[in-house]
Scaffold this motif. Structure first.
Motif, PDB file in Angstrom:
ATOM      1  N   ILE A 235      30.799  34.256  26.961  1.00 54.87           N
ATOM      2  CA  ILE A 235      29.610  34.906  27.530  1.00 54.87           C
ATOM      3  C   ILE A 235      29.101  34.120  28.718  1.00 54.87           C
ATOM      4  O   ILE A 235      28.787  34.682  29.782  1.00 54.87           O
ATOM      5  CB  ILE A 235      28.498  35.040  26.459  1.00 54.87           C
ATOM      6  CG1 ILE A 235      28.941  35.989  25.334  1.00 54.87           C
ATOM      7  CG2 ILE A 235      27.199  35.539  27.090  1.00 54.87           C
ATOM      8  CD1 ILE A 235      27.985  36.031  24.164  1.00 54.87           C
ATOM      9  N   ASP A 236      29.044  32.808  28.556  1.00 53.25           N
ATOM     10  CA  ASP A 236      28.555  31.947  29.639  1.00 53.25           C
ATOM     11  C   ASP A 236      29.450  32.052  30.863  1.00 53.25           C
ATOM     12  O   ASP A 236      28.970  32.146  32.001  1.00 53.25           O
ATOM     13  CB  ASP A 236      28.479  30.509  29.141  1.00 53.25           C
ATOM     14  CG  ASP A 236      27.889  29.573  30.183  1.00 53.25           C
ATOM     15  OD1 ASP A 236      26.720  29.778  30.563  1.00 53.25           O
ATOM     16  OD2 ASP A 236      28.599  28.646  30.621  1.00 53.25           O
ATOM     17  N   ARG A 237      30.773  32.053  30.650  1.00 52.28           N
ATOM     18  CA  ARG A 237      31.719  32.121  31.761  1.00 52.28           C
ATOM     19  C   ARG A 237      31.603  33.459  32.497  1.00 52.28           C
ATOM     20  O   ARG A 237      31.592  33.501  33.734  1.00 52.28           O
ATOM     21  CB  ARG A 237      33.150  31.905  31.254  1.00 52.28           C
ATOM     22  CG  ARG A 237      34.175  31.789  32.377  1.00 52.28           C
ATOM     23  CD  ARG A 237      35.497  31.226  31.891  1.00 52.28           C
ATOM     24  NE  ARG A 237      36.246  32.166  31.071  1.00 52.28           N
ATOM     25  CZ  ARG A 237      36.388  32.071  29.742  1.00 52.28           C
ATOM     26  NH1 ARG A 237      35.831  31.074  29.088  1.00 52.28           N
ATOM     27  NH2 ARG A 237      37.108  32.956  29.072  1.00 52.28           N
ATOM     28  N   VAL A 238      31.501  34.542  31.735  1.00 49.21           N
ATOM     29  CA  VAL A 238      31.411  35.870  32.349  1.00 49.21           C
ATOM     30  C   VAL A 238      30.117  36.016  33.137  1.00 49.21           C
ATOM     31  O   VAL A 238      30.117  36.522  34.269  1.00 49.21           O
ATOM     32  CB  VAL A 238      31.522  36.969  31.276  1.00 49.21           C
ATOM     33  CG1 VAL A 238      31.173  38.340  31.863  1.00 49.21           C
ATOM     34  CG2 VAL A 238      32.920  36.996  30.667  1.00 49.21           C
ATOM     35  N   THR A 239      29.005  35.572  32.579  1.00 55.56           N
ATOM     36  CA  THR A 239      27.727  35.714  33.284  1.00 55.56           C
ATOM     37  C   THR A 239      27.695  34.884  34.559  1.00 55.56           C
ATOM     38  O   THR A 239      27.112  35.299  35.567  1.00 55.56           O
ATOM     39  CB  THR A 239      26.551  35.327  32.366  1.00 55.56           C
ATOM     40  OG1 THR A 239      26.778  34.014  31.832  1.00 55.56           O
ATOM     41  CG2 THR A 239      26.396  36.309  31.229  1.00 55.56           C
TER      42      THR A 239
ATOM     43  N   ASP B 270      27.155  36.394  38.351  1.00 56.79           N
ATOM     44  CA  ASP B 270      26.193  35.883  39.330  1.00 56.79           C
ATOM     45  C   ASP B 270      26.890  35.473  40.623  1.00 56.79           C
ATOM     46  O   ASP B 270      26.399  35.722  41.727  1.00 56.79           O
ATOM     47  CB  ASP B 270      25.436  34.688  38.742  1.00 56.79           C
ATOM     48  CG  ASP B 270      24.473  35.098  37.642  1.00 56.79           C
ATOM     49  OD1 ASP B 270      24.108  36.285  37.607  1.00 56.79           O
ATOM     50  OD2 ASP B 270      24.101  34.233  36.828  1.00 56.79           O
ATOM     51  N   GLU B 271      28.043  34.818  40.490  1.00 53.71           N
ATOM     52  CA  GLU B 271      28.759  34.325  41.658  1.00 53.71           C
ATOM     53  C   GLU B 271      29.237  35.457  42.557  1.00 53.71           C
ATOM     54  O   GLU B 271      29.139  35.394  43.786  1.00 53.71           O
ATOM     55  CB  GLU B 271      29.948  33.467  41.212  1.00 53.71           C
ATOM     56  CG  GLU B 271      30.770  32.905  42.362  1.00 53.71           C
ATOM     57  CD  GLU B 271      31.986  32.151  41.871  1.00 53.71           C
ATOM     58  OE1 GLU B 271      32.923  31.963  42.660  1.00 53.71           O
ATOM     59  OE2 GLU B 271      32.009  31.759  40.681  1.00 53.71           O
ATOM     60  N   LEU B 272      29.773  36.496  41.945  1.00 48.84           N
ATOM     61  CA  LEU B 272      30.315  37.609  42.731  1.00 48.84           C
ATOM     62  C   LEU B 272      29.265  38.636  43.120  1.00 48.84           C
ATOM     63  O   LEU B 272      29.521  39.511  43.954  1.00 48.84           O
ATOM     64  CB  LEU B 272      31.433  38.303  41.946  1.00 48.84           C
ATOM     65  CG  LEU B 272      32.650  37.447  41.572  1.00 48.84           C
ATOM     66  CD1 LEU B 272      33.689  38.303  40.867  1.00 48.84           C
ATOM     67  CD2 LEU B 272      33.252  36.789  42.811  1.00 48.84           C
ATOM     68  N   GLY B 273      28.093  38.559  42.488  1.00 53.29           N
ATOM     69  CA  GLY B 273      27.055  39.540  42.796  1.00 53.29           C
ATOM     70  C   GLY B 273      27.349  40.899  42.203  1.00 53.29           C
ATOM     71  O   GLY B 273      26.963  41.932  42.766  1.00 53.29           O
TER      72      GLY B 273
ATOM     73  N   VAL C 297      34.147  42.022  29.605  1.00 55.58           N
ATOM     74  CA  VAL C 297      33.070  42.064  30.589  1.00 55.58           C
ATOM     75  C   VAL C 297      32.102  43.196  30.264  1.00 55.58           C
ATOM     76  O   VAL C 297      30.877  43.023  30.309  1.00 55.58           O
ATOM     77  CB  VAL C 297      33.632  42.235  32.010  1.00 55.58           C
ATOM     78  CG1 VAL C 297      32.493  42.378  33.023  1.00 55.58           C
ATOM     79  CG2 VAL C 297      34.528  41.067  32.381  1.00 55.58           C
ATOM     80  N   SER C 298      32.653  44.350  29.904  1.00 56.66           N
ATOM     81  CA  SER C 298      31.810  45.495  29.549  1.00 56.66           C
ATOM     82  C   SER C 298      30.923  45.165  28.357  1.00 56.66           C
ATOM     83  O   SER C 298      29.742  45.508  28.323  1.00 56.66           O
ATOM     84  CB  SER C 298      32.686  46.719  29.239  1.00 56.66           C
ATOM     85  OG  SER C 298      31.891  47.807  28.801  1.00 56.66           O
TER      86      SER C 298
ATOM     87  N   VAL D 239      35.508  40.929  38.116  1.00 55.36           N
ATOM     88  CA  VAL D 239      34.842  39.937  37.266  1.00 55.36           C
ATOM     89  C   VAL D 239      35.783  39.478  36.164  1.00 55.36           C
ATOM     90  O   VAL D 239      35.913  38.280  35.893  1.00 55.36           O
ATOM     91  CB  VAL D 239      33.546  40.521  36.663  1.00 55.36           C
ATOM     92  CG1 VAL D 239      32.924  39.533  35.668  1.00 55.36           C
ATOM     93  CG2 VAL D 239      32.547  40.880  37.749  1.00 55.36           C
ATOM     94  N   ALA D 240      36.477  40.440  35.547  1.00 54.63           N
ATOM     95  CA  ALA D 240      37.390  40.111  34.455  1.00 54.63           C
ATOM     96  C   ALA D 240      38.496  39.176  34.921  1.00 54.63           C
ATOM     97  O   ALA D 240      38.837  38.192  34.247  1.00 54.63           O
ATOM     98  CB  ALA D 240      37.983  41.393  33.868  1.00 54.63           C
ATOM     99  N   GLN D 241      39.090  39.461  36.103  1.00 54.68           N
ATOM    100  CA  GLN D 241      40.187  38.636  36.605  1.00 54.68           C
ATOM    101  C   GLN D 241      39.733  37.209  36.880  1.00 54.68           C
ATOM    102  O   GLN D 241      40.382  36.242  36.495  1.00 54.68           O
ATOM    103  CB  GLN D 241      40.769  39.255  37.877  1.00 54.68           C
ATOM    104  CG  GLN D 241      41.946  38.461  38.432  1.00 54.68           C
ATOM    105  CD  GLN D 241      42.642  39.192  39.571  1.00 54.68           C
ATOM    106  OE1 GLN D 241      42.367  40.351  39.824  1.00 54.68           O
ATOM    107  NE2 GLN D 241      43.543  38.508  40.250  1.00 54.68           N
TER     108      GLN D 241
END
Length: 355
Positions: A45-49, A53-56, A29-30, A18-20
């Protein structure tokens, strides 16, 4: 060499993945996942969330619990699930615990002593970080043999060992409020629907004490035939009220010991052509949501439901934070604080069912 895209259907997505993809550190991310976002920008926050969602990505709760030595779960044992009062209590507690990252799991004890005491057994409590138990049948002696190291908060009117935290409502005061309100508005024959003068302290016996107190304070006689022993749920109120009417008992008001039984009583009165409040005034107890939408809207005793939920959660969170064994070996005492006993005050909410 460019790293290949992570397939959407990948089974084990890590925080580093997720971080990458989000272009941030794993720590960021944590922070987002665990709600530590005070120093994280809204765009990040928006980008990480979105990447989560995209990666599950799913947080490994089991691994986190092992690291912390906790489950992240608090249990709630109630006598009945199909109950307006207990359903709303569970909802209030669930919302408040969720704000602290804790899940609430609700269990049905059926109001049986064996189920209540079994819920305090060490093998059962292994599932939870803390447990809240609404006592309906157990006596103090039944509970006194348990010395759990898991924080416990007990609810309800029955006597419990003093080493446990205990939150309860002012049933005597509330009963006196409801009955006094009816007597002060001209009632001379008030049915105590659900009343009882016998047995250990309970909703029925304590609210009956309030009923009797209100009469004595006003110099009004107490008629034993108006103290009607009945259950506290909606069908109980309907059936008990129907029996009172069929028996030809003279009455001009009803103090139903729960809103559920009051709603049942309203239906029975309507079925027999008895007008509320013109012919008979009705007061309930609990201030459940339905009471504001009945026809007529129900006058009721509010046991300060929100404040009670706040207090239960406050006590439990303090115990979970301290996890300091209290007197008698129970995890009931926060450092420097004795076990808590809180009696929540009551107030009357006057609506359309009384004059």
């Amino acid at each position: 060499m460019e790293r290949p895209q992570i397939p959407h259907a990948r089974t084990h997505v890590t925080m580093q993945d997720v971080a990458q993809k989000a272009g941030v550190s794993a720590q960021t991310v944590s922070n987002v996942v665990n709600g530590r976002t005070e120093r994280v920008g809204a765009e990040t926050i928006d980008r990480v969330t979105k990447v989560i969602d995209e990666l599950g990505y799913r947080l490994n709760q089991a691994a986190r619990s092992l690291r912390r030595g906790t489950t992240g779960i608090v249990g709630l044992g109630v006598p009945v699930l199909a109950s307006e009062y207990y359903g709303e209590l569970a909802e209030r507690l669930s919302h408040r615990f969720r704000e602290s990252g804790i899940r609430l799991v609700t269990e049905n004890t059926g109001g049986a002593m064996t189920a209540e005491v079994e819920s305090l057994a060490a093998s059962h409590l292994e599932t939870y970080d803390g447990f809240i138990l609404a006592i309906a049948a157990s006596e103090s002696a039944d509970l006194d043999r348990f010395h759990p190291t898991t924080p416990i908060v007990l609810l309800g009117e029955r006597a419990v060992p003093t080493r446990f935290d205990h939150v309860l409502m002012d049933n005597i005061g509330g009963g006196a409020l409801a009955t006094g309100h009816l007597l002060d508005r001209g009632a001379r024959a008030v049915v105590a629907l659900g009343g009882s003068n016998a047995g250990s302290p309970s909703v029925q016996t304590l609210r009956t004490q309030g009923y009797v107190t209100a009469h004595r304070e006003r110099g009004a006689p107490v008629r034993s035939d108006l103290i009607v022993n009945a259950g506290l749920h909606l069908p109980d109120g309907y059936e008990a009220m129907s029996r009172v009417i069929a028996d030809g008992t003279e009455f001009d008001a009803v103090f139903a010991f729960t809103d559920a039984s009051a709603l049942g009583a309203l239906r029975a009165l309507a079925d027999h052509g008895i007008r509320v409040p013109h012919d008979v005034q009705v007061v309930g107890f609990d201030d459940v949501r339905e009471s504001a939408y009945s026809v007529p809207r129900l006058t009721t005793v509010d046991p300060d439901n929100d404040a009670m939920a706040d207090e239960i959660v406050r006590i439990m969170l303090a115990r979970l934070q301290a996890r300091t064994p209290g007197p008698g070996g129970a995890a009931a005492g926060v450092a420097g604080e004795e076990p808590v006993r809180r009696v929540m005050p009551t107030r009357l909410i006057v609506r359309e069912s009384t004059r």
